[in-house]
Design an enzyme around this catalytic site. Sequence first.
Site, PDB file in Angstrom:
ATOM      1  N   ASP A  89     -15.484  -0.296  -2.676  1.00  0.00           N
ATOM      2  CA  ASP A  89     -14.247  -0.503  -3.397  1.00  0.00           C
ATOM      3  C   ASP A  89     -13.640  -1.657  -3.738  1.00  0.00           C
ATOM      4  O   ASP A  89     -12.909  -2.243  -4.443  1.00  0.00           O
ATOM      5  CB  ASP A  89     -13.136   0.183  -2.778  1.00  0.00           C
ATOM      6  CG  ASP A  89     -12.727   0.071  -1.257  1.00  0.00           C
ATOM      7  OD1 ASP A  89     -13.750   0.087  -0.724  1.00  0.00           O
ATOM      8  OD2 ASP A  89     -11.775  -0.462  -0.993  1.00  0.00           O
ATOM      9  N   ARG A 121      -1.630  -1.076  -3.691  1.00  0.00           N
ATOM     10  CA  ARG A 121      -0.499  -1.973  -3.969  1.00  0.00           C
ATOM     11  C   ARG A 121      -0.865  -3.015  -5.098  1.00  0.00           C
ATOM     12  O   ARG A 121      -0.372  -4.187  -5.135  1.00  0.00           O
ATOM     13  CB  ARG A 121      -0.531  -2.815  -2.626  1.00  0.00           C
ATOM     14  CG  ARG A 121      -1.799  -3.366  -1.951  1.00  0.00           C
ATOM     15  CD  ARG A 121      -1.428  -4.420  -1.080  1.00  0.00           C
ATOM     16  NE  ARG A 121      -2.553  -4.895  -0.372  1.00  0.00           N
ATOM     17  CZ  ARG A 121      -2.367  -5.896   0.647  1.00  0.00           C
ATOM     18  NH1 ARG A 121      -1.448  -6.266   0.743  1.00  0.00           N
ATOM     19  NH2 ARG A 121      -3.638  -6.100   1.330  1.00  0.00           N
ATOM     20  N   ASP A 181       2.541   0.280   2.779  1.00  0.00           N
ATOM     21  CA  ASP A 181       3.677   0.091   1.737  1.00  0.00           C
ATOM     22  C   ASP A 181       3.571  -0.200   0.472  1.00  0.00           C
ATOM     23  O   ASP A 181       4.796  -0.468  -0.295  1.00  0.00           O
ATOM     24  CB  ASP A 181       4.645  -0.689   2.791  1.00  0.00           C
ATOM     25  CG  ASP A 181       3.902  -1.937   3.139  1.00  0.00           C
ATOM     26  OD1 ASP A 181       2.968  -2.082   2.522  1.00  0.00           O
ATOM     27  OD2 ASP A 181       4.558  -2.970   3.872  1.00  0.00           O
ATOM     28  N   GLY A 225      -8.228   3.840  -4.317  1.00  0.00           N
ATOM     29  CA  GLY A 225      -7.128   3.518  -5.436  1.00  0.00           C
ATOM     30  C   GLY A 225      -6.285   2.197  -5.349  1.00  0.00           C
ATOM     31  O   GLY A 225      -6.212   1.500  -4.196  1.00  0.00           O
TER      32      GLY A 225
HETATM   33  P1  AMP Z   1      -8.764  -3.241   1.282  1.00  0.00           P
HETATM   34  O1  AMP Z   1     -10.088  -2.743   1.853  1.00  0.00           O
HETATM   35  O2  AMP Z   1      -7.957  -4.196   1.746  1.00  0.00           O
HETATM   36  O3  AMP Z   1      -9.198  -3.756  -0.202  1.00  0.00           O
HETATM   37  O4  AMP Z   1      -7.872  -2.028   0.963  1.00  0.00           O
HETATM   38  C1  AMP Z   1      -8.459  -0.636   0.960  1.00  0.00           C
HETATM   39  C2  AMP Z   1      -7.653   0.236   0.210  1.00  0.00           C
HETATM   40  O5  AMP Z   1      -6.305   0.229   0.842  1.00  0.00           O
HETATM   41  C3  AMP Z   1      -7.043  -0.120  -1.177  1.00  0.00           C
HETATM   42  O6  AMP Z   1      -7.065   1.264  -2.051  1.00  0.00           O
HETATM   43  C4  AMP Z   1      -5.832  -0.992  -1.099  1.00  0.00           C
HETATM   44  O7  AMP Z   1      -5.130  -0.629  -2.454  1.00  0.00           O
HETATM   45  C5  AMP Z   1      -5.134  -0.098  -0.292  1.00  0.00           C
HETATM   46  N1  AMP Z   1      -4.018  -0.995   0.744  1.00  0.00           N
HETATM   47  C6  AMP Z   1      -4.559  -1.984   1.620  1.00  0.00           C
HETATM   48  N2  AMP Z   1      -3.245  -2.592   1.685  1.00  0.00           N
HETATM   49  C7  AMP Z   1      -2.254  -1.792   1.465  1.00  0.00           C
HETATM   50  C8  AMP Z   1      -0.979  -1.725   1.458  1.00  0.00           C
HETATM   51  N3  AMP Z   1      -0.225  -2.616   2.187  1.00  0.00           N
HETATM   52  N4  AMP Z   1      -0.055  -0.737   0.748  1.00  0.00           N
HETATM   53  C9  AMP Z   1      -0.793   0.145   0.033  1.00  0.00           C
HETATM   54  N5  AMP Z   1      -1.982   0.190  -0.175  1.00  0.00           N
HETATM   55  C10 AMP Z   1      -2.895  -0.663   0.742  1.00  0.00           C
HETATM   56 MG    MG Z   2      -9.774  -3.492  -2.085  1.00  0.00          MG
END
Ligand code: AMP
Ligand code: MG
Length: 538
Positions: free
Chosen positions: A280, A113, A145, A110
């Site tokens: 995702d 951030r 965070d 989801g």
């Molecule tokens: P990504 O693979 O970086 O696109 O991230 C995978 C998941 O981790 C997604 O649901 C992002 O929203 C979540 N995410 C990544 N970094 C953060 C963060 N600093 N705080 C909260 N959620 C994060």
């Molecule tokens: Mg992502």
Amino acid sequence: MIEKHPHPLLASLNFDNSFIRELPADPEPLNYRRQVLGACYSKVQPTPVSQPQVVASAWEVVKLLDLPPTACDSEAFAHIFAGNALAEGMETYATCYGGHQFGSWAGQLGDGRAINLGEVVNQAGERWTLQLKGAGPTPYSRTADGLAVLRSSVREFLCSEAMFHLGVPTTRALSLVLTGDTVIRDMFYDGNPKAELGAVVCRVAPSFTRFGSFQIFAARGDLTVLKQLVDYTIRTDFPHLGAPSPAVYLQWYEEVCRRTAAMIVHWQRVGFVHGVMNTDNMSILGLTIDYGPYGWLEGFDLNWTPNTTDAADRRYRFGNQPAIAFWNLGQLANAIFPLLDSEDIAPLQAALNTYQQTFANGWQAMMASKLGLERFNPDSDYELCTELLTILQSVETDMTLFFRHLADLDSQAGPADDAQLMSPLLAAYYLPEHITPDYQARLGAWLKAYLGRVRTDAVPDELRRQRMNAVNPKYVLRNYLAQLAIDQAEQGDFSKVNELLELLRHPYDEQPDKEAFAAKRPDWARQRAGCSMLSCSS
Ligand code: AMP
Ligand code: MG
């Protein structure tokens, strides 16, 4: 509660928030981390920041939203696009999605951030969702965070716009705003956390829906919401397909396959490596989305990935991107299969195969265009291309410079030896001492075959050069260039960010006063963190 900000400069934003109007909402109003069931989104507000300051903005995106050109200069703009205030019509929410990360189902992810501000419908009738990235925690933040640091935000902002100007389907970036707050990050997950500058990017796209947005409902067996989301997506983003039905679902899926194939062909054309092709991070619109530990090929290398988190398996390496997109589309097929009202998987399989076909055709046309050929002739050009890729892979050769300079070869020149033949290409070599006599002979043979092939087209050299220079960029967001801009921005100097933004608006043009930005990666950047190695920490 964040206040509405009735600033006249932003009053022209015309919101029509169909996603939250037409899809089921999470009834829980409180912002704490949880599994959200039976809903496509949760209402959540950005976390206020202490001192927003605009680092950069893209006037083209300002214009897309029908904002006046001076909008970015106002204090209200900085506050709104850092998450401190809402313009009239904004309704904020985070969406629920899941995904396969590095090949394994990860459950609910989801918008951890990302906080959506709503959908602007501009005067041209286009729908643009506005989304803040790094604006604080949401119910989907899991253990993280909800924030983003300046370095990753500069990278997302610049690359979104650079890709757009290269002609690659992508989400856009309106603005990059420093928050005035710090964020703790352990950049290489090695027990060395440090305080970094926080920032927020406002991303803009017709939709941020991902393959994983559908997968989560399929995984939970929630076919009601799955169908609602598919129907909404078709109505809103694929209206030309007509009213949703099982037959239309198949056509829709096939279009997603074709769009995804087209996107990957572009990535392979410009030497872009996404780095984290989890489901995702796959846009249902076939847009490049979620700029994290991405990178640009310097030396042509099918095995290269910028993502240190993926260093062992190299799942998301350059040469594997086409196969991974196919795998991801297979996961999307699994997710929508229950909606097809049939146990027969053959139609979905056939639709998935259009990916292979579209990619193969697109790749051939792309390679022909990079080589300046009128069209791809399978009899000769398949071998021409594979031999070239083998040669490029064998000695560290800058991909961007090689193809750009290939356009300078004279197809009408008299007999030349191998060294003379390859001389226009020398600037592309990182380690000239690795050019052995054998290598030179092999490349020389290829160049002769290539020029022979070019002559069969009978296209004048000047026209061939123009065509090649329109698909082989002169300027890309070289990894070290982004890092130089980040280093300066972290010291409060945003000039290089803005200079790169301007440079990359015209990636195919000669820009004589910017020649230095076209040069190959300097040696100091070979092993420097941020230049060739990136982690997911952002
Ligand atoms: P990504 O693979 O970086 O696109 O991230 C995978 C998941 O981790 C997604 O649901 C992002 O929203 C979540 N995410 C990544 N970094 C953060 C963060 N600093 N705080 C909260 N959620 C994060
Ligand atoms: Mg992502």
